[in-house]
Each structure stands twice: as structure tokens, then as C-alpha cells.
Motif scaffolding. Structure first.
Motif, PDB file in Angstrom:
ATOM      1  N   ASP A 347      -8.068  42.137 -33.794  1.00  0.00           N
ATOM      2  CA  ASP A 347      -7.905  43.389 -34.530  1.00  0.00           C
ATOM      3  C   ASP A 347      -9.207  44.179 -34.635  1.00  0.00           C
ATOM      4  OD1 ASP A 347      -7.369  45.516 -36.098  1.00  0.00           O
ATOM      5  OD2 ASP A 347      -6.955  44.371 -37.922  1.00  0.00           O
ATOM      6  N   ARG A 424      -5.835  48.145 -31.878  1.00  0.00           N
ATOM      7  CA  ARG A 424      -5.998  47.160 -32.945  1.00  0.00           C
ATOM      8  C   ARG A 424      -4.790  46.202 -33.044  1.00  0.00           C
ATOM      9  NH1 ARG A 424      -7.339  49.586 -38.517  1.00  0.00           N
ATOM     10  NH2 ARG A 424      -7.545  47.342 -38.860  1.00  0.00           N
ATOM     11  N   GLU A 426      -2.565  43.608 -34.334  1.00  0.00           N
ATOM     12  CA  GLU A 426      -2.452  42.834 -35.580  1.00  0.00           C
ATOM     13  C   GLU A 426      -1.485  41.680 -35.316  1.00  0.00           C
ATOM     14  OE1 GLU A 426      -4.034  43.685 -38.713  1.00  0.00           O
ATOM     15  OE2 GLU A 426      -4.244  45.844 -38.759  1.00  0.00           O
ATOM     16  N   THR A 442      -1.874  48.634 -34.957  1.00  0.00           N
ATOM     17  CA  THR A 442      -1.782  49.281 -36.271  1.00  0.00           C
ATOM     18  C   THR A 442      -2.167  50.743 -36.291  1.00  0.00           C
ATOM     19  OG1 THR A 442      -2.174  48.871 -38.619  1.00  0.00           O
ATOM     20  CG2 THR A 442      -4.061  48.569 -37.156  1.00  0.00           C
ATOM     21  N   ASP A 523       1.403  46.194 -39.605  1.00  0.00           N
ATOM     22  CA  ASP A 523       0.362  45.171 -39.577  1.00  0.00           C
ATOM     23  C   ASP A 523       1.016  43.783 -39.582  1.00  0.00           C
ATOM     24  OD1 ASP A 523      -1.662  43.374 -40.234  1.00  0.00           O
ATOM     25  OD2 ASP A 523      -2.733  44.758 -41.529  1.00  0.00           O
ATOM     26  N   ASP A 538      -0.170  48.321 -43.710  1.00  0.00           N
ATOM     27  CA  ASP A 538      -1.503  48.384 -44.301  1.00  0.00           C
ATOM     28  C   ASP A 538      -2.084  49.726 -43.870  1.00  0.00           C
ATOM     29  OD1 ASP A 538      -4.105  48.097 -45.147  1.00  0.00           O
ATOM     30  OD2 ASP A 538      -4.679  46.795 -43.487  1.00  0.00           O
TER      31      ASP A 538
HETATM   32 CA    CA Z   1      -4.567  46.135 -41.157  1.00  0.00          CA
END
Ligand code: CA
Ligand code: FEO
Ligand code: CA
Length: 628
Positions: A347, A424, A426, A442, A523, A538
Motif C-alpha cells: 500500500d 495503492r 490494499e 484505494t 480499503d 478509509d
Molecule cells: Ca487506507
């Protein structure tokens, strides 16, 4: 300027490790427009088939009746909201003592290092339930602490003593606690022989290719085979043999140097390690965290850690064969041929997605330790045509000296083979009903703006199609031949999050997103036993601008076949919803509520003037029915 305290981990990395700006506005816009055509191509199919190969039956767009609940609207209230017919009770909170000789949480002082070491840790994240000899054991990551909350009783919310710093340290790690339901209400079992805190000071062993390598040796451990502790444990995993996997994510933010001008080497910079920490102050009480004195210590973090929850005296094991990066979770499945496959995301903006395949097979009587010590680590390359491949990370493919080095400098290995930069990655979750795997990407404000920390190009690509991606998406892939060890796979996007009330282009989201179910920044991700996909967010809870009408962070359920998504839960103010598990009888769902009030605007769960406390809630149906 934004206060440093409310920067995210990777935003802080950028402050201390500024990267070259490559933003050419015209080029970015042009690319965003050209991607829109591609998106239309994928998403206009409606049944979410891949460009290059069908992942789900086409025409599977019928009305779903697999949801046992009515969708709920967004909320900006400082409370947990669940659908009609369900109720949510708080089960355990940050600071709740695990033993009867430890004090209750003190709202005035927020406790001491000694009290925290014997209490439930802060910021609940990944979690799972283990049934052992009729005991129900909850194992849960305690990811990090918020300075404004932990030290909010001090001037400027700063540590006033070494004990304050140690209190923060002891709030990190993993909590293992027996739970039980009495008169329909779940709570912790104080003094259970299974109760345990694993902290940044717990003895661990180092396993796999990196064990004993020179990069792993420190003054305290000249053998490079043992280390202390785990911290910033984000998502998690479980093995088929009943152990828990705690995944070390933003491990870098805890290292600093007495001399702020100390320069860390390029390999540490790739992981965001610098001469400044993120305010935790650990180097002030423990030299291990001073990177000028112990330059190899950060090489001993950033791994997946295996813990046996049934034996409180067991030594947790760092699994270097699974690579070193900012691990989100570890989704473990047993392949058709018996080999153990672990899918894992790194991430960080523009980092990669990984797969580990064990050398041996899981069978009765095998040495399960060896299964996560020896195997093949690979990284994902996604092609724009809906196909992809796993690129093995070996000395030959990477040009690196040894498998040990690949296990330590895994990001560099991924860059060397040309892995696809992701938005990213997750949590990863495997569908129990089909050979397909999902991963939350994310968000990524740097997509199409600047390269990752290794200098890899982050222009928009197939599964990451939007520049300055502030909403996120969920990608899924199906391994060739249903074989999770196969080199090839087909992929598509399950959902592009967005806001159709603000945008009409790709930022409106895919067609399974509408004004009633929209969200941002997926997430947490987990399948239930029925094959529904639970999505936790998130994201930005500002509820305005691009995020207007999206409210507080939330949890939704998605049907993998029809694509339908419904909102099930909304969290209290300024929280993130993360971590999900079920009671053995599947009549209770446990959900983590992390960092309520991270910007100072929550008193959940106790209300009044109380300190906001991360907590796990137990959700049941009022009719006592199954919840997943
Ligand atoms: Ca996050
Ligand atoms: Fe700890 Fe990537 O979330
Ligand atoms: Ca997360």
C-alpha cells in the motif's frame, strides 16, 4: 499549510522525501480524456466482463436477491448506523484491560505504558476469530496511535515523558483475547489463559531467505535471525493450519536519527525511512529506532508475521519469503494442487501487487513452517487488453545477488522486472465460490502526476485508468485454468468508485455506482461464507466537493456476479471502518472502527466529553439469524 499531524503516512513520506514533480497539466488532462474511451469499452459491457476474456457469465445483470438487508443512507452522525433488523454493540475498546489486575481505561490520563501493555491496543485493524477447544479467540492488529488522542491530555498533544512514548509503543502490535457471548452480548474474557499482547518489544524469529543475511544483522542480533516486535500491523491473514498473519505496513514512520541531517541510503529511502519519524519518538527510548546507530534495523520490519494464537508462549515468526514492503493483508488460499498461495498488496502510491506460491503442498503431517519459508515470490504485470502475468522475482530475473536480497529489497526487485504500478493496493480477498481474486486500489493522487519512489512511470494503465485518482477502484483477476499458481490471468474492474452527482466522466464511477451507494477509497475487503464481498472504506469524509453526499466512512456489500453494491453500515465521525470477522456460528459479525475523531470531532463510543476510542463492534440480527 496542513498540520503535519493530520498528514497520512505516505503524505508524510513525501514531506521528508520530496520527489521530483513531473506534473504537466495538459498531458494529464489529455490522458484522462483518452482513458475515458477505454473505460467506456470495459464498463459499457455492463456485466463487468474483461476486455480480453469473460470473467463472469455475460448477461449476469439480473436483479440480485442475495442481500438480507435494506440499504442504508449515508450519515454524518457520531454513531454506528446499521440496517433495520440489525443491532451493533461495542465489544472491546482501546485501553480495555485484558486482565483483572490491570486498571480500567482512564480518560483523564489515557493510561500509562504499564496499563497499556496489559490492555487492548489502539486503532483496531485486521482481525480474525479462531475456535480452539471451545474457546473463541479474537486476534486483532493494533495498527498505530493518533497523537492528538493518545497525548491529548498534554500541552500541544506531545509526549511529556518517556513513559508517554512507551505508552504509545505498547498501544501498537497485536491483541489476542478470548471472547464470549453472555445473554446475547459479546465481551472479552478477562484473565483467559489465551490473552496476550504482542508488542514492538516481543521476541520474534526471522525465517525464510533473508534469515542470517548481512543486511539483517544488528549489534543486538549479530546472527540476523531474531528481532524484537511488530508494529503498524494493518490487514491480516489466516493460514489453513490455524495461525494468524499480522502484516507490517508503514513500519518506516517509527525510525529517526538523532542528527536530523543524517542521510539514509537509497534502499531505505525507497521504503520512506528517513532521519525523521512521524512523531512517535521511539528512538528517544530505544536505540533500535535510531537509524544512524542501527542502519539495518529497518530491514527487519515490513514483513508478514505468523502468530499461533493458541499458545501464548509461542514465538512469532517474520516470514521473509513473502517479501518486504508495506504489507496490507495476506490472503491465503490452498491451490488445487495443494500448494499454498498468498496474495499481498503493497500500500503505497505506485507500488505493486504480489503473489507467493509455496514449494511444498499442504497436507496432513507436513511441516507447515516450511510452507511459508520456501516458495516463489512474484509480482503482477497487468496488460491493457485484460490479460496479465505474474513475474517471478529471482536473481536471474531481477539481477539481484540472492533470494535473500530480493526478500529484503522487494520493491526494488519489482521495479527491476517491470511490474505494474498500482493505485495503492490494499486488502486482497479470494472468492470462495470461484477462482477469482479481488483487490482494493484505494486511491492515488499521484497517478499520472509523478513516478513512484523507485522512479517507475505511473501513467494511467489498465487497472489504474484515472489520473489523480481520488476515489479508488476494485480490480479482480481470474487465474488461467483456475490455477492460482499459473503464470497468466485475466482481469477486469469490479467497480470504479466515483461521484455521479458531481461528475459525468470516468470520475462518476462505474455503472454499479449511483447516488444511493456511492463511496470513496475502498480499503478493507473480505468475502463471507455466502460469497458476498464486504467492502470497507478509509476515505475522505468531508462530505463536500468531490465527496459530497458520501458521508462518513462505511461498509458495503457487493454481489460479485451481478455487480450490485449496497451500503450496510456507516461509522462515527472521522473514523475508518476496517477489519471484519464472524463468530463461529456466523450469527455475529465483528467490525473494527478505527481512529474515530482523528481530527478532534468525535466522542464515540462513550459520548459526552469522553476520549474517542477505537473499538470492535458486534453486529447481530434482531431475529438471531445468520449474518454471513
Ligand atoms: Ca487506507
Ligand atoms: Fe493500514 Fe493500507 O491501510
Ligand atoms: Ca487499510
Amino acid at each position: 499549510m496542513k498540520d503535519e499531524r493530520i498528514l497520512s503516512f505516505d503524505e508524510f513520506d513525501e514531506v521528508v522525501n520530496p520527489r521530483p514533480e513531473e506534473c504537466e497539466f495538459d498531458r494529464v488532462v489529455e490522458r484522462a480524456l483518452s482513458r475515458r474511451g477505454f473505460l467506456g469499452g470495459v464498463l459499457a459491457m455492463g456485466s463487468f466482463t474483461a476486455v480480453g476474456g469473460s470473467l463472469v457469465p455475460s448477461g449476469a445483470h439480473a436483479v440480485s436477491n442475495r442481500f438480507a438487508f435494506e440499504a442504508i443512507p449515508v450519515s454524518t452522525a457520531d454513531e454506528v448506523i446499521v440496517p433495520a433488523g440489525y443491532k451493533a454493540d461495542v465489544m472491546v475498546r482501546w485501553g480495555d484491560p485484558l486482565w483483572s489486575d490491570a486498571p480500567e481505561f482512564d480518560h483523564a490520563t489515557r493510561g500509562t505504558a504499564a496499563s497499556q501493555e496489559r490492555a487492548f491496543g489502539d486503532n483496531t485493524d485486521g482481525q480474525d476469530i479462531f475456535l480452539h477447544d471451545d474457546h473463541v479467540l479474537l486476534v486483532v492488529n493494533n495498527e498505530y496511535t493518533n497523537r492528538d488522542i493518545l497525548w491529548g491530555n498534554n500541552p500541544d498533544a506531545k509526549p511529556a515523558s518517556d513513559d508517554d512514548i512507551a505508552k504509545g509503543m505498547m498501544a501498537h502490535g497485536v491483541t489476542i483475547v478470548e471472547i464470549a457471548s453472555t445473554d446475547g452480548k459479546w465481551g472479552i474474557v478477562k484473565d483467559s489463559p489465551y490473552n496476550r499482547r504482542v508488542t514492538p518489544q516481543t521476541e520474534m524469529s526471522i525465517t525464510g531467505p533473508a534469515a542470517g543475511h548481512d543486511f539483517m544483522k544488528t549489534a543486538a542480533d549479530p546472527s540476523g535471525t531474531t528481532c524484537k516486535g511488530t508494529w503498524n500491523n494493518c490487514g491480516n491473514g489466516v493460514t489453513p493450519w490455524g495461525t494468524y498473519l499480522a502484516c507490517e505496513e508503514n513500519f518506516n514512520g517509527y525510525f529517526s536519527a538523532e542528527d536530523e541531517n543524517h542521510e539514509v541510503n537509497a534502499d531505505l529511502k525507497r521504503y520512506g525511512v528517513s532521519s525523521k519519524d512521524w512523531g512517535y519518538g521511539w528512538a528517544k527510548i530505544d536505540d533500535r529506532f535510531d537509524v544512524s546507530k542501527n542502519p539495518n534495523e529497518p530491514n527487519r520490519a515490513g514483513f508478514v508475521v505468523e502468530i499461533d494464537p493458541t499458545d501464548p508462549t509461542s514465538t512469532p515468526r517474520k516470514l521473509t519469503a513473502l517479501g518486504r514492503f508495506k504489507h496490507e493483508n495476506a490472503e491465503v488460499i490452498v491451490n488445487n494442487d495443494g500448494r499454498v498461495v498468498v496474495y499481498m498488496g503493497d500500500d503505497e502510491r505506485g507500488e505493486f501487487l504480489y503473489r507467493f506460491v509455496s514449494e511444498g503442498v499442504y497436507a496432513a503431517g507436513v511441516d507447515t513452517n516450511a510452507l511459508l519459508e520456501q516458495g516463489t515470490l512474484s509480482v503482477a504485470k497487468f496488460n491493457d487488453d485484460g490479460t496479465g502475468e505474474w513475474l517471478d522475482l529471482t536473481p536471474e530475473s531481477t539481477g539481484m545477488a540472492s533470494q535473500a536480497e530480493i526478500s529484503i529489497h522487494t520493491r526494488q526487485a519489482g521495479s527491476a522486472v517491470g511490474a505494474t504500478t498500482m493505485d495503492r493496493p490494499e486488502w486482497v480477498a479470494a472468492n470462495p465460490n470461484a477462482p477469482e481474486v479481488y483487490c482494493c486500489l484505494t486511491n492515488n493522487k499521484n497517478r499520472g502526476v509523478k513516478p513512484n519512489a523507485g522512479g517507475d512511470d505511473t501513467s494511467a494503465n489498465g487497472p489504474n485508468p484515472r489520473d489523480k485518482n481520488n476515489y479508488g477502484q476494485i480490480v479482480r483477476w481470474r487465474p488461467d485454468g483456475g490455477d492460482h499458481a499459473a503464470a497468466g490471468f485475466g482481469w477486469d474492474l469490479y467497480v470504479l468508485a466515483g461521484n455521479p452527482t458531481v461528475h459525468q466522466d470516468a470520475y462518476a464511477g462505474s455503472e454499479n455506482v449511483n447516488a444511493d451507494n456511492m463511496f470513496n477509497s475502498p480499503d478493507g475487503l473480505k468475502f463471507d461464507s455466502n460469497g458476498l464481498l464486504w467492502i470497507q472504506t478509509d476515505g475522505n469524509y468531508g462530505n463536500e466537493g468531490d465527496f459530497a453526499g458520501q458521508g462518513n466512512n462505511q461498509m458495503l456489500a457487493g454481489d460479485p456476479v451481478t455487480g450490485e453494491i449496497r451500503r450496510f453500515l456507516v461509522g462515527p465521525n472521522e473514523c475508518e471502518v476496517t477489519g471484519l470477522s464472524w463468530s463461529p456460528d456466523r450469527r455475529t459479525m465483528f467490525v473494527g472502527i478505527q481512529h474515530p475523531g482523528e481530527d478532534g470531532n468525535s466522542h464515540w463510543p462513550e459520548g459526552g466529553d469522553s476520549v474517542p476510542r477505537s473499538a470492535i463492534i458486534a453486529i447481530t440480527r434482531e431475529d438471531g439469524g445468520l449474518v454471513g
